[in-house]
Design a protein around this motif. Structure first.
Motif, PDB file in Angstrom:
ATOM      1  N   TYR A   1       0.834  -1.210   0.000  1.00 24.78           N
ATOM      2  CA  TYR A   1       0.000   0.000   0.000  1.00 24.78           C
ATOM      3  C   TYR A   1       0.869   1.261   0.000  1.00 24.78           C
ATOM      4  O   TYR A   1       0.538   2.246  -0.676  1.00 24.78           O
ATOM      5  CB  TYR A   1      -0.910   0.013   1.229  1.00 24.78           C
ATOM      6  CG  TYR A   1      -2.164  -0.817   1.087  1.00 24.78           C
ATOM      7  CD1 TYR A   1      -3.019  -0.661  -0.007  1.00 24.78           C
ATOM      8  CD2 TYR A   1      -2.526  -1.743   2.072  1.00 24.78           C
ATOM      9  CE1 TYR A   1      -4.179  -1.414  -0.129  1.00 24.78           C
ATOM     10  CE2 TYR A   1      -3.681  -2.502   1.959  1.00 24.78           C
ATOM     11  CZ  TYR A   1      -4.508  -2.333   0.856  1.00 24.78           C
ATOM     12  OH  TYR A   1      -5.658  -3.087   0.742  1.00 24.78           O
ATOM     13  N   ALA A   2       1.972   1.241   0.757  1.00 24.52           N
ATOM     14  CA  ALA A   2       2.862   2.401   0.805  1.00 24.52           C
ATOM     15  C   ALA A   2       3.453   2.681  -0.581  1.00 24.52           C
ATOM     16  O   ALA A   2       3.567   3.839  -1.001  1.00 24.52           O
ATOM     17  CB  ALA A   2       3.986   2.167   1.818  1.00 24.52           C
ATOM     18  N   THR A   3       3.822   1.625  -1.304  1.00 15.40           N
ATOM     19  CA  THR A   3       4.340   1.783  -2.661  1.00 15.40           C
ATOM     20  C   THR A   3       3.281   2.380  -3.580  1.00 15.40           C
ATOM     21  O   THR A   3       3.561   3.279  -4.382  1.00 15.40           O
ATOM     22  CB  THR A   3       4.808   0.424  -3.212  1.00 15.40           C
ATOM     23  OG1 THR A   3       5.775  -0.146  -2.327  1.00 15.40           O
ATOM     24  CG2 THR A   3       5.419   0.581  -4.602  1.00 15.40           C
ATOM     25  N   ALA A   4       2.046   1.886  -3.454  1.00 16.93           N
ATOM     26  CA  ALA A   4       0.947   2.419  -4.264  1.00 16.93           C
ATOM     27  C   ALA A   4       0.729   3.900  -3.981  1.00 16.93           C
ATOM     28  O   ALA A   4       0.515   4.696  -4.904  1.00 16.93           O
ATOM     29  CB  ALA A   4      -0.335   1.630  -3.982  1.00 16.93           C
ATOM     30  N   LEU A   5       0.800   4.288  -2.703  1.00 18.10           N
ATOM     31  CA  LEU A   5       0.631   5.700  -2.339  1.00 18.10           C
ATOM     32  C   LEU A   5       1.719   6.555  -2.976  1.00 18.10           C
ATOM     33  O   LEU A   5       1.437   7.653  -3.481  1.00 18.10           O
ATOM     34  CB  LEU A   5       0.660   5.847  -0.810  1.00 18.10           C
ATOM     35  CG  LEU A   5       0.560   7.280  -0.271  1.00 18.10           C
ATOM     36  CD1 LEU A   5      -0.719   7.953  -0.739  1.00 18.10           C
ATOM     37  CD2 LEU A   5       0.643   7.281   1.263  1.00 18.10           C
ATOM     38  N   GLY A   6       2.949   6.062  -2.954  1.00 14.86           N
ATOM     39  CA  GLY A   6       4.042   6.796  -3.586  1.00 14.86           C
ATOM     40  C   GLY A   6       3.798   7.020  -5.061  1.00 14.86           C
ATOM     41  O   GLY A   6       4.010   8.126  -5.584  1.00 14.86           O
TER      42      GLY A   6
ATOM     43  N   ALA B   1      -2.384  -5.861  -2.669  1.00 12.94           N
ATOM     44  CA  ALA B   1      -2.370  -5.713  -1.213  1.00 12.94           C
ATOM     45  C   ALA B   1      -3.716  -6.078  -0.597  1.00 12.94           C
ATOM     46  O   ALA B   1      -3.774  -6.720   0.459  1.00 12.94           O
ATOM     47  CB  ALA B   1      -1.997  -4.275  -0.845  1.00 12.94           C
ATOM     48  N   THR B   2      -4.807  -5.700  -1.274  1.00  9.36           N
ATOM     49  CA  THR B   2      -6.139  -5.986  -0.739  1.00  9.36           C
ATOM     50  C   THR B   2      -6.411  -7.485  -0.708  1.00  9.36           C
ATOM     51  O   THR B   2      -6.938  -8.015   0.281  1.00  9.36           O
ATOM     52  CB  THR B   2      -7.213  -5.265  -1.581  1.00  9.36           C
ATOM     53  OG1 THR B   2      -6.946  -3.857  -1.576  1.00  9.36           O
ATOM     54  CG2 THR B   2      -8.601  -5.518  -1.012  1.00  9.36           C
ATOM     55  N   VAL B   3      -6.065  -8.174  -1.785  1.00 16.93           N
ATOM     56  CA  VAL B   3      -6.243  -9.634  -1.804  1.00 16.93           C
ATOM     57  C   VAL B   3      -5.360 -10.282  -0.742  1.00 16.93           C
ATOM     58  O   VAL B   3      -5.772 -11.229  -0.062  1.00 16.93           O
ATOM     59  CB  VAL B   3      -5.913 -10.206  -3.206  1.00 16.93           C
ATOM     60  CG1 VAL B   3      -5.957 -11.732  -3.194  1.00 16.93           C
ATOM     61  CG2 VAL B   3      -6.884  -9.659  -4.240  1.00 16.93           C
TER      62      VAL B   3
ATOM     63  N   TYR C   1      -2.619 -16.052  -3.316  1.00 22.79           N
ATOM     64  CA  TYR C   1      -3.888 -15.779  -4.002  1.00 22.79           C
ATOM     65  C   TYR C   1      -3.795 -14.468  -4.797  1.00 22.79           C
ATOM     66  O   TYR C   1      -4.408 -14.337  -5.865  1.00 22.79           O
ATOM     67  CB  TYR C   1      -5.024 -15.698  -2.993  1.00 22.79           C
ATOM     68  CG  TYR C   1      -5.345 -17.037  -2.357  1.00 22.79           C
ATOM     69  CD1 TYR C   1      -6.045 -18.001  -3.065  1.00 22.79           C
ATOM     70  CD2 TYR C   1      -4.931 -17.326  -1.062  1.00 22.79           C
ATOM     71  CE1 TYR C   1      -6.337 -19.240  -2.489  1.00 22.79           C
ATOM     72  CE2 TYR C   1      -5.214 -18.561  -0.479  1.00 22.79           C
ATOM     73  CZ  TYR C   1      -5.915 -19.503  -1.202  1.00 22.79           C
ATOM     74  OH  TYR C   1      -6.189 -20.723  -0.627  1.00 22.79           O
ATOM     75  N   ALA C   2      -3.024 -13.503  -4.263  1.00 22.95           N
ATOM     76  CA  ALA C   2      -2.852 -12.244  -4.972  1.00 22.95           C
ATOM     77  C   ALA C   2      -2.078 -12.461  -6.273  1.00 22.95           C
ATOM     78  O   ALA C   2      -2.414 -11.886  -7.315  1.00 22.95           O
ATOM     79  CB  ALA C   2      -2.123 -11.246  -4.076  1.00 22.95           C
ATOM     80  N   VAL C   3      -1.044 -13.298  -6.225  1.00 20.86           N
ATOM     81  CA  VAL C   3      -0.275 -13.620  -7.435  1.00 20.86           C
ATOM     82  C   VAL C   3      -1.149 -14.362  -8.440  1.00 20.86           C
ATOM     83  O   VAL C   3      -1.077 -14.130  -9.655  1.00 20.86           O
ATOM     84  CB  VAL C   3       0.969 -14.464  -7.078  1.00 20.86           C
ATOM     85  CG1 VAL C   3       1.629 -15.008  -8.337  1.00 20.86           C
ATOM     86  CG2 VAL C   3       1.964 -13.636  -6.280  1.00 20.86           C
TER      87      VAL C   3
END
Length: 435
Positions: free
Chosen positions: A64-69, A397-399, A408-410
């Motif tokens: 999530y931090a990477t997404a925010l950046g 991140a959500t998954v 499961y996210a992959v």
């Protein structure tokens, strides 16, 4: 007083390209290699972190931090482009983001569980600083190089960046593996010092670039009326896409599969740290280091093979083939549990990692209308890529949060590659010459 070098001067071109040597250490050490290993050692597998009044596992937190950046980068990039074109002192802006990113890398030295807010802030600011400086760095190219020089000097910058980043990474990894030889108490302390080295390297070597780069070239338009030009140009490109069916279809396909590619590349080390049975912390650190080196080495071969494949089969068909390989990687990764399996997966990722990025950009260039402003179209392309990264990382991140597993996210990313293949097949239907 230093006399500015003329456009096209060899010394000026070399100085510009040398900034790649300075900044690429961030991409390799912080994004791909040492920091992900450090983060995995800092937090135990499945450990939750208390932040903003809630608890979240460490892996989706950094995602999530990477997404925010990247949200910050995507939103500000057009604005920064407007400044770069019209402010007339772009070197100071480039320096600001350079120093912001480098200082933030140094700040990661103090990243601990107890300083999670400050640590994540430094992590995000390092990302913003890197991409912010790149906006101004790229905008210098037409100012300092003639059109016939631009491809060569750009390639030289890429080569210098690869050499410089690998050189520092080799030192950093040696520090981690043989920390006692360097006088460190443990590997995690040696990793902290590697963050210091990234910041010092980035600032130090960039001074050669700044010594020769001109202050900037102010355009005649008023700055206050030009700051929003970047957004206006993106809006203009979006409207033009309605009459450019092939380009529109290709951008749709690129947006989907690039979202998945970038997400895999950003989370691969975290996945290896969390989901693979290495047999112990020392074996895990060594295993992840080997995996990173495998990816770097195989990526060179992958770029060559991709270039030959596109020459023989065409760009779009090659991209379809690469997407099939990426889909297989995601599907296979769901079942990967051992170090040997992870090494094999890393080798395949390296094989298709650089190739799909380079081929995607060159294919996009082939679809551009000759009479239009290519700078605006590439700005649109870059913003679309960054927005895709945000969406991909947020979904991943959500998954991860909902299922308590990165597997499961992959597996979900597998579906994005399949959709990308379907969308690329739609491109082939109307542009068979690109087959």
């Amino acid at each position: 007083m230093k006399v500015p070098l003329p456009k096209g001067d060899k010394k000026l071109l070399n100085a510009w390209a040398f900034y790649d040597w300075a900044n690429s250490v961030y991409s390799l050490t912080i994004v791909s290699a040492v920091f992900p290993i450090f983060y995995g050692v800092l937090f135990e597998k499945g450990e939750s972190v208390s932040i903003l009044g809630t608890t979240i596992r460490s892996t989706p937190l950094i995602t999530y931090a990477t997404a925010l950046g990247f949200i910050i980068v995507a939103v500000t990039s057009p604005f920064l482009s407007g400044i770069a074109d019209h402010i007339g002192n772009k070197k100071n802006f480039m320096k600001f983001f350079n120093y912001l990113g480098a200082a933030s890398c140094i700040g990661l030295f103090w990243f601990t569980k107890e300083t999670i807010y400050t640590g994540l802030l430094f992590y995000i600011l390092a990302l913003v600083g890197f991409w912010g400086s790149i906006v101004f760095y790229n905008s210098y190219l037409p100012d300092i190089a003639f059109e016939e020089q631009q491809d060569a000097v750009s390639a030289k910058g890429y080569s210098l960046g690869y050499l410089g980043s690998v050189l520092l990474l080799a030192l950093n990894l040696t520090m981690v593996l043989y920390y006692e030889t360097f006088g460190f108490e443990n590997a995690i302390i040696s990793m902290r010092y590697s963050f210091l080295l990234v910041g010092v390297w980035w600032i130090g070597f960039s001074q050669y670039t700044y010594y020769y780069l001109p202050k900037g070239f102010k355009k005649e338009q008023e700055v206050t009326n030009s700051l929003w030009n970047g957004y206006k140009e993106l809006q203009k490109v979006w409207k033009n896409l309605s009459t450019q069916t092939a380009l529109k279809r290709y951008l749709g396909a690129f947006f989907v599969y690039s979202m998945a590619v970038q997400t895999v590349m950003l989370v691969a080390t975290y996945f290896g740290e969390q989901e693979i049975d290495w047999g112990g912390d020392d074996q895990k650190t060594m295993g992840l280091i080997i995996s990173i080196l495998v990816i770097q080495l195989v990526a060179i071969l992958g770029a060559v093979l991709t270039s030959k494949a596109s020459a023989k089969f065409g760009n779009v068909k090659t991209l379809i083939g690469l997407n099939f390989i990426w889909a297989f990687v995601c599907l296979y990764a769901y079942f990967v549990t051992t170090s040997t399996q992870f090494y094999a997966t890393a080798a395949v990722v390296g094989l298709v990692m650089g190739g799909i990025q380079a081929l995607s950009r060159s294919t996009y260039a082939k679809f551009l209308p000759e009479t239009q402003d290519t700078t605006s179209y590439f700005s649109f392309f870059d913003v679309a890529e960054k927005i895709g990264i945000v969406i991909g990382m947020a979904i991943f991140a959500t998954v991860d949060v909902l299922t308590d597993s990165m597997r499961y996210a992959v597996l979900l990313l597998f579906l994005f590659f399949i959709i990308g293949i379907i969308l690329l097949l739609r491109v082939l239907k109307i542009v068979p010459q690109q087959s």
